[in-house]
Structure formats: C-alpha cells, structure tokens
Design a protein around this motif. Structure first.
Motif, PDB file in Angstrom:
ATOM      1  N   ALA A 125     -80.544  43.059  -2.655  1.00 31.35           N
ATOM      2  CA  ALA A 125     -80.532  44.507  -2.430  1.00 31.35           C
ATOM      3  C   ALA A 125     -79.168  45.082  -2.069  1.00 31.35           C
ATOM      4  O   ALA A 125     -79.091  46.184  -1.575  1.00 31.35           O
ATOM      5  N   ASP A 156     -75.234  46.544  -2.976  1.00 33.42           N
ATOM      6  CA  ASP A 156     -74.796  47.411  -4.068  1.00 33.42           C
ATOM      7  C   ASP A 156     -73.327  47.234  -4.437  1.00 33.42           C
ATOM      8  O   ASP A 156     -72.864  47.718  -5.458  1.00 33.42           O
ATOM      9  N   ARG A 177     -69.751  37.494   3.393  1.00 28.42           N
ATOM     10  CA  ARG A 177     -71.192  37.672   3.482  1.00 28.42           C
ATOM     11  C   ARG A 177     -71.895  37.138   2.242  1.00 28.42           C
ATOM     12  O   ARG A 177     -72.965  36.552   2.333  1.00 28.42           O
TER      13      ARG A 177
HETATM   14  C1  LIG Z   1     -82.343  49.418  -1.563  1.00 29.28           C
HETATM   15  C2  LIG Z   1     -81.731  48.634  -0.464  1.00 29.28           C
HETATM   16  C3  LIG Z   1     -82.521  48.149   0.580  1.00 29.28           C
HETATM   17  C4  LIG Z   1     -81.974  47.391   1.617  1.00 29.28           C
HETATM   18  N1  LIG Z   1     -82.789  46.930   2.618  1.00 29.28           N
HETATM   19  C5  LIG Z   1     -82.248  46.213   3.648  1.00 29.28           C
HETATM   20  C6  LIG Z   1     -83.067  45.714   4.702  1.00 29.28           C
HETATM   21  O1  LIG Z   1     -84.282  45.902   4.735  1.00 29.28           O
HETATM   22  N2  LIG Z   1     -82.470  45.014   5.705  1.00 29.28           N
HETATM   23  C7  LIG Z   1     -81.118  44.784   5.728  1.00 29.28           C
HETATM   24  O2  LIG Z   1     -80.650  44.124   6.652  1.00 29.28           O
HETATM   25  N3  LIG Z   1     -80.333  45.245   4.744  1.00 29.28           N
HETATM   26  C8  LIG Z   1     -80.852  45.957   3.711  1.00 29.28           C
HETATM   27  N4  LIG Z   1     -80.038  46.424   2.714  1.00 29.28           N
HETATM   28  C9  LIG Z   1     -78.581  46.126   2.806  1.00 29.28           C
HETATM   29  C10 LIG Z   1     -78.134  45.054   1.915  1.00 29.28           C
HETATM   30  O3  LIG Z   1     -79.094  44.334   1.328  1.00 29.28           O
HETATM   31  C11 LIG Z   1     -76.810  44.358   1.869  1.00 29.28           C
HETATM   32  O4  LIG Z   1     -76.968  43.119   2.446  1.00 29.28           O
HETATM   33  C12 LIG Z   1     -75.707  45.092   2.498  1.00 29.28           C
HETATM   34  O5  LIG Z   1     -75.714  46.399   2.031  1.00 29.28           O
HETATM   35  C13 LIG Z   1     -74.370  44.461   2.171  1.00 29.28           C
HETATM   36  O6  LIG Z   1     -74.206  44.297   0.807  1.00 29.28           O
HETATM   37  P1  LIG Z   1     -73.363  45.242  -0.137  1.00 29.28           P
HETATM   38  O7  LIG Z   1     -72.024  45.358   0.492  1.00 29.28           O
HETATM   39  O8  LIG Z   1     -73.364  44.541  -1.446  1.00 29.28           O
HETATM   40  O9  LIG Z   1     -74.067  46.562  -0.216  1.00 29.28           O
HETATM   41  C14 LIG Z   1     -80.584  47.150   1.638  1.00 29.28           C
HETATM   42  C15 LIG Z   1     -79.794  47.631   0.597  1.00 29.28           C
HETATM   43  C16 LIG Z   1     -80.331  48.357  -0.458  1.00 29.28           C
HETATM   44  C17 LIG Z   1     -79.459  48.831  -1.558  1.00 29.28           C
END
Ligand SMILES: Cc1cc2nc3c(=O)[nH]c(=O)nc-3n(C[C@H](O)[C@H](O)[C@H](O)COP(=O)(O)O)c2cc1C
Lengths: 341, 442
Positions: free
Chosen positions: B217, B219, B159
């Motif tokens: 966004a 984490d 991703r």
């Molecule tokens: C504060 C915050 C807001 C987010 N808002 C959205 C959103 O509006 N739409 C969406 O598809 N994902 C949203 N996400 C999810 C992610 O941006 C990210 O793509 C997903 O969690 C996978 O990444 P990760 O494994 O690094 O967390 C959000 C995440 C966080 C922390």
C-alpha cells in the motif's frame, strides 16, 4: 491450611493429537464447555514442540474457537522473550474482545539458543533473567490494558470529541530491555485485565507468579509439592501486598484414562485433594485429547458435580466471573480521581 | 458515463471487491444517528460487515493498522473514531463466522520479525482454509517506534529494503515445510541476509494457499517497485479515472522487468461511494455526509495541520485566517503529511475568496469528494468502466458507517455488476488466491 475455594476451579488442556485443524480444536472446546470447565488451555512455543511436529499459533487458534463457544474461558500460551510487549498486549486484549470477556494467557519464556536463532534479535539468556523480564512484560501489558479508561469513549457530538483524552494514558514504561510509551491502540478489554496464568512449576517463575498471576499452575501429582508451593506463593503474594485468595493455585495433572472407571477414580482423587486442602482446583492435561476429554466430561465431572465440588453450569459470562475474580480497577483512573480530589 | 471499452461481455475483466472496515479517520462518521452508533470495537460489528461482504461475494475483508494513536499539538487526536483490535486475532475469529471471504491484515514490517509474523499468518491461513492475506506496510518514524523495544531504528531509505527482505524471508519459511517432508527436514530453514540472520525449524506446515496473499500500500517509487517485484495486490489511493489509469499503467509496466505478467498483480484503489434513488438525491446525501465528516472542530484541525499553528481562536464559520502559516512546524504525528503545504494554502485561499466560503465550507469543498456518487445503476456502470478501461482491477470499498455501511451496496450494486457480467455470481474456489485468479506458488 487456608480454606479452599468451592467449587473446585477446573481447567483442561486441549493440546496434542493430529491433525491440527480448526474443527478439531472447536470440537474439544465444545466438549470442555459441555463439562462446564472454567477454561481450556492451549500450549505454544516459538519453535516446533518436538522435531517434525507442527504447532499453530495458540492465540490465533483460540480466537478461531471463540465465536463457536459461549461461556468457556480461552487461555493460550503466549511467549514474551522474543516478541514485543506492545504486540502481546494488543493480541491478548483482542482475544478478550472477540470472546466477549473470556480470555486469559499463560505467560511463557523462550530460554533456548535454538529459539533465539529463530528470531535472531538477542542471544539466549538464563531462565531467571527471562522470568524477571516476563514479569515486567506482564506489568506493562496490564498497564496498556489500563491506558484506556473504561469510559474513555464519549462520542460527544456537541464538542466533536469521540474520546475524552484525559482518560487515555501514557504508560511510559522503562526496563533494562525495553520501553513502551503507550497508550494502547486497543480500548480496555471487557474483563479489564484478561486473566494472567503462570506456570509456577519452575522456581524462577514463582516471583512473577506471586506478583502478577491470577492463576498459578503447578505441574506434579505429588500433593506435598503442591501444598508447599501453594503456601510459598500465597506468602509471597501477601508480601507483594496482594490478597492471597486472589491467587488461584491449580494442580496441573497429566491424565491418561483408559475407561470410565479411571474417570471416576480421578474424581475421587481430586475430591480427596480438596478435602485435604491441597489446591484450589485442577488443570488436567490429557494424554489423548479426544478420548480423555470425553471421559473427563462424561465420567469425572459428573462425580464432582454430584459431590457439590463442580458447577453444573456457568452462572457468569466472563472468565473472571467463572473464577470468582473481581474485575480489576483501572490504576490510572484511580490515580486521576485521587489527584482530582 | 458509458462503457467505452467495447469488450463483449464474455471477455470482460472480472471486478474484484474488498471491504475495508471503517477506519480511524474522519471518513468514518460517528455523529449521525442512529445507524452510525455501531461500535468500532465489538466483535458483532466485525461479524456484520464481514458477513455482508461475503453475502456480496467479495474477494476479501480488509483491516488497517496503526501502531500508535495519532497526536495533534502533543495530545492524542480526539475527534475521530479511535481504538481498534489487533488484526490477525480478529480475522482468526472471523474465520469461524465466514466460509469463503478472504481475510486481509495490515501488519507493519518494521516493528515485527519474520519468524513470528510468518507463523501467525500461516496459522491464519490454516484456520481459515486458505483465506489469509498480509498488507505489508512500512514505517520508519521514531514516534511509532516509542512503543517498541527497538524504537525508531530504521532509516527511511531502508523501509523497503527491510520490507522486501522480510517478505522474501517469510516466503522461505512458508516453503520450508513441503507436504510429505521427512521429519528431520520438516520446517528447516536458514536465512542470512542484511536485515535478518535466522535459522532453525519453522513450526507451521505449508498452508492451503502455499503463501498467503501479499498486498502492498505504499505510493513512492520504491513502494511501486516493491509491489511490482513482490505483491499480489496493490492498495492505492489513486481512485479517479485519470489518476487510476496512470498508476495502473505505471505499476503494470514495471512487472515485466521482474518476469511477471500483468495479471499477476491486481490493482485495487480504496474508494468511497454514496447511493441514492436519483442522481440528485445521491448528490444531496453525499454533501450531507461530507458535512458530517468535517465537523467544526475537524475543519479547524485540518487547517492547523496545514498552517502549522494553533488556530483555536478562529471561528470555523468565519473566514480563513489571514496570518501566515509556519511551514516548518509539524503539529500532527502519526498521519500522512500534505505534500506541498504552500500550494494547498494558496489554492484554499483562492477557493474561499472566489466562492465566499467559511473555514468549514472551504475544508468541506477542498477535501475528498466521494469516489462514486449516484444511483446503483450509475455507480455499477462507472465502476465497471474503471475496470474495463484499466484504471483498476477492482476496489477496496471504504464505507463511512459502522457496521452497516456496505448493506446497500451489496443489495443494490452487486446484482447490477453481476448482470453486466463483470462480477462473480458465486464463489468458484475456496481460497483467496482462487478468488483473485492468482496462481498457487510452487
Ligand atoms: C491506500 C493506503 C493505505 C494505507 N494503509 C496503511 C495502514 O493501514 N497502516 C499503515 O501503517 N500504513 C498504511 N499506509 C502507508 C503505507 O503503506 C506505506 O508503508 C508508507 O506510506 C510508506 O511507503 P511509501 O513511502 O511508499 O508511501 C497506507 C498507504 C496507502 C497508499
């Protein structure tokens, strides 16, 4: 010849010219609104319209125009070949929301190898194939509009439910090139279905236009061509089970006006086409948007108004109302009600 | 809380503020009358919130995105506000009714293609006079993929490789049309990479910001690394002082390895707030809002997500279920999962037992308390402390009411932040990059 709509349906393109600034487009739309045109169009393509010529995303431009106008319909070209039908549906629905029911879209395909290479997802395909797919895209896009019934939002505090999920529907659309599950993420737009416009000039676009279009454009200044294609479209629409009068056929004319005399002559010309039963109205394509649009509004439209062929003002609020098109029933609501009986 | 930073006013870190349009989750209250009755879809609501944010001199207005309606037990989740417009289109319209406010759209990098999205964002940048931002999110789930041509084609591990190449490609496109480019070269680009193999001529001239602002966004560790390498702003959930400082240090610490300075990346947690004339009144209001956010039905559903079984026969005002959870079941689709359901079950059972709480009371007690609760003066001071002590560079405020949820904050808290010398008293630039103090890309 079948009787023609009265008043004439009038649309005008606001493309062209430089610079491509928000205020230039806003000014043109204001001018067209002063002339009580049914809608403005703005052309688009994935690539440059000509080498070294820039072009902003047309749907975004007309969204920018929407809050600065009150009544005029806003109809951008939207290409379907290299994009996601789901995104097309949410963008067109949103244009309808931000304009409070004044959106339409001109369905267009991208047939060149150069356009295919911009996106890199599929090779170029022959236009007939792409128009077949574009018809399917229109179909799924309108299904997605219907995937929310108008009264799906209930805000029922007693049961804690914001929506009645029996009024949200999967569309489960499958075609050879794509599938979409649904429902949409956008509630049903104010017009139910924003107005679908198809340029039916190329013959392979006609099947899709006859089946799906609310408005068909025919680019020519030959009245015999318009007459023939209009008759063909109406016949095909009837064969699809549609009421032919629900398909508005506009002659799309290039306009190059030098002086007010030209503007008046254009009005005479348009009136004679109306008398002869050639088309339901006109889509004018100014060569020089600033100059020609002003002459259209100050010269051509007043003559047509004087003859009772053009409106003086907007009696309705939505583009469908301007065009005399009813707000479509929701296919899923009809099906649900039928099965409940 | 006192200001522990000790920095004199003249060298205070400026606070950056953004306004999040209320989301499609239970943070947004729709049951309370009458202010809560605003539409989540009418353009008037977007205009109201954006103009309020601009009156408050906010850096930007923020729209989230979800490309499939969430489901619970195989049916569309019906308890929360639902249905929203497509972000870039709404923001293009908002550009007409605002003058300086940044306009940020969340758009998924998995279900879009660089040419088309770069073009839409560049168009927004032109139409808004340099105020566009893109919150890059990723998704790999087949559930969302069912709405798209290519389905759920992406491995989770990919991703961010796709997102990174996507942003890099978008920037190549934004750079492809320098001012004064000769006609034949204008917009020329070629990108041959692992995820994208494209070439041709881009159709939008370089926008006022050069590159729209990029927000991130996610984490995970990969997400943080991606932010450090690529983003201008991070939108994070770490909204408490301690967690915020840890996150801030972690992410800012990753920048040097990418040849970037700490000021090049702004960290903005998403936060909620409740204001009152007295501290006690604010606490009371906060409790009432949490009560509204967790309806009896929402309480049961929250529990079902953790227990993994249908609990509809339980009374939300009765005790927690004594049956054992099914930790392998996934009842909900399209929402973030709890990290460790076993630990959650254990701690919620302990909490309910200790305080004698019902199901609903337990969920209210155990789930999110608002980030800032107090008088305007206390909230201003606490927010300032977060920023001055490096728990954040600013905040993305998430109001719980549509569309008036920011009215009080702008009227009552913003002037106090200005008095403290920590927030602008007028816009000094016209672009979002200027508001955020970010350099114009060359
Ligand atoms: C504060 C915050 C807001 C987010 N808002 C959205 C959103 O509006 N739409 C969406 O598809 N994902 C949203 N996400 C999810 C992610 O941006 C990210 O793509 C997903 O969690 C996978 O990444 P990760 O494994 O690094 O967390 C959000 C995440 C966080 C922390």
């Amino acid at each position: 010849m079948p009787p023609l709509n009265r008043p004439l349906r009038l649309a005008v393109a606001i493309d062209g010219g430089a610079p491509q600034t928000a205020s230039a487009f806003v000014d043109r739309a204001h001018l067209a609104e002063r002339g009580a045109f049914d809608f403005v169009t703005l052309d688009d393509s994935l690539g440059q319209p000509a080498p070294g010529v820039a072009r902003l995303d047309a749907l975004a431009v007309l969204a920018r125009v929407a809050p600065t106008t009150d009544r005029i319909g806003l109809v951008p070209t939207v290409t379907t070949t290299h994009t996601e039908p789901f995104h097309v549906s949410t963008q067109v629905a949103t244009l309808d929301w931000v304009s409070r029911g004044r959106a339409g879209w001109i369905v267009e395909v991208s047939a060149t190898e150069a356009e295919a290479r911009l996106v890199g997802r599929r090779p170029a395909a022959p236009a007939p194939e792409l128009w077949h797919e574009a018809g399917e895209v229109v179909d799924v896009v309108t299904r997605l509009f219907d995937s929310w019934e108008d009264d799906a939002e209930i805000r029922d505090v007693a049961t804690g439910r914001f929506v009645d999920r029996d009024k949200l529907h999967y569309v489960d659309f499958e075609s050879a090139t794509f599938s979409v599950r649904g429902p949409s993420i956008v509630p049903r737009p104010p017009q139910g279905h924003p107005v679908t416009v198809i340029d039916a000039t190329p013959s392979h676009a006609r099947a899709a236009a006859a089946r799906h279009a609310d408005v068909a454009l025919i680019r020519t200044d030959d009245p015999d061509v318009v007459r023939t294609v209009r008759a063909d479209l109406r016949e095909r629409a009837r064969a699809c089970g549609r009421e032919p009068d629900r398909l508005i056929v506009l002659a799309s004319l290039p306009v190059d006006l030098d002086a007010s005399a030209d503007a008046v002559a254009l009005a005479e010309f348009a009136a004679s086409w109306h008398t002869d039963g050639v088309a339901d109205g006109f889509h004018f394509r100014p060569r020089n948007p600033e100059r020609d649009l002003r002459l259209l509004v100050d010269g051509t439209v007043p003559v047509l108004q004087h003859r009772g062929l053009a409106r003086h003002f907007y009696p309705g609020a939505t583009l469908r109302e301007h065009l005399g098109l009813p707000r479509p029933a929701n296919r899923y609501a009809l099906a649900r009600e039928a099965s409940a009986r | 809380m006192t200001d522990t930073s000790g920095t004199p006013r003249t060298s205070r870190k400026p606070i950056h503020l953004a306004a999040h349009f209320p989301g499609v989750n239970n943070t947004t209250v729709w049951t309370a009358a009458p202010q809560a009755l605003g539409s989540q879809i009418d353009f008037a609501s977007f205009t109201h919130l954006a103009q309020t944010a601009e009156r408050g001199l906010f850096d930007f207005f923020f729209l989230a995105e979800g490309l499939r309606l969430r489901e619970h037990q195989g049916r569309v989740h019906d308890l929360d506000v639902l249905g929203r417009p497509e972000a870039i289109t709404v923001l293009s319209a908002l550009a007409a009714v605002t003058e300086r406010l940044g306009l940020a759209a969340t758009v998924n990098a998995t279900f879009n293609e660089p040419y088309e999205l770069a073009r839409r964002l560049a168009s927004l940048d032109h139409l808004s006079g340099g105020r566009a931002a893109w919150n890059v999110v990723t998704s790999s789930d087949a559930f969302t993929g069912e709405n798209f041509r290519r389905g759920g084609f992406l491995d989770r591990a990919d991703r961010y490789t796709r997102a990174a190449e996507f942003v890099a490609t978008a920037r190549e496109l934004w750079d492809s049309w320098p001012p004064g480019a000769e006609r034949a070269r204008a917009g020329a680009f070629a990108h041959h990479g692992r995820h994208f193999d494209i070439e041709g001529h881009f159709s939008v001239e370089r926008g006022p910001q050069g590159h729209p602002v990029v927000i991130q966004a996610g984490d995970s560790s990969e997400g943080r690394e991606f932010a450090a390498a690529t983003a201008d702003v991070v939108f994070t959930r770490h909204g408490t002082l301690e967690a915020g400082r840890r996150f801030y240090a972690d992410v800012k610490g990753r920048l040097a390895a990418h040849g970037r300075r700490p000021a090049d990346l702004k960290i903005m947690p998403g936060v909620t707030f409740v204001l009152g004339d007295t501290a006690a009144e604010a606490q009371e209001k906060a409790a009432e809002i949490r009560h509204q956010q967790i309806s009896p039905q929402t309480a049961l559903l929250t529990l079902e997500q953790i227990w993994g079984v249908d609990l509809s026969r339980y009374d939300p005002d009765g005790p927690l279920p004594d049956i054992e959870p099914d930790y392998d079941a996934q009842l909900s689709q399209g929402r973030v999962r709890h990290a460790d359901p076993r630990a959650v079950v254990a701690s919620w059972r302990a909490l309910a037992e200790e305080k004698g709480l019902s199901i609903r009371q337990t969920v209210i007690e155990a789930t999110g308390r608002q980030s800032f609760i107090g008088t305007p003066a206390a909230v201003a001071e606490e927010m300032d402390t977060f920023v001055q002590t490096d728990a954040a560079d600013g905040f993305i405020l998430v109001p719980h009411l549509t569309p008036g949820g920011l009215d009080d904050f702008v009227e009552q808290v913003v002037p106090l932040l200005q008095e403290r010398g920590s927030f602008r008293t007028r816009y000094t630039g016209s672009t979002l990059r200027a508001h955020l103090g970010l350099a114009q890309p060359s």
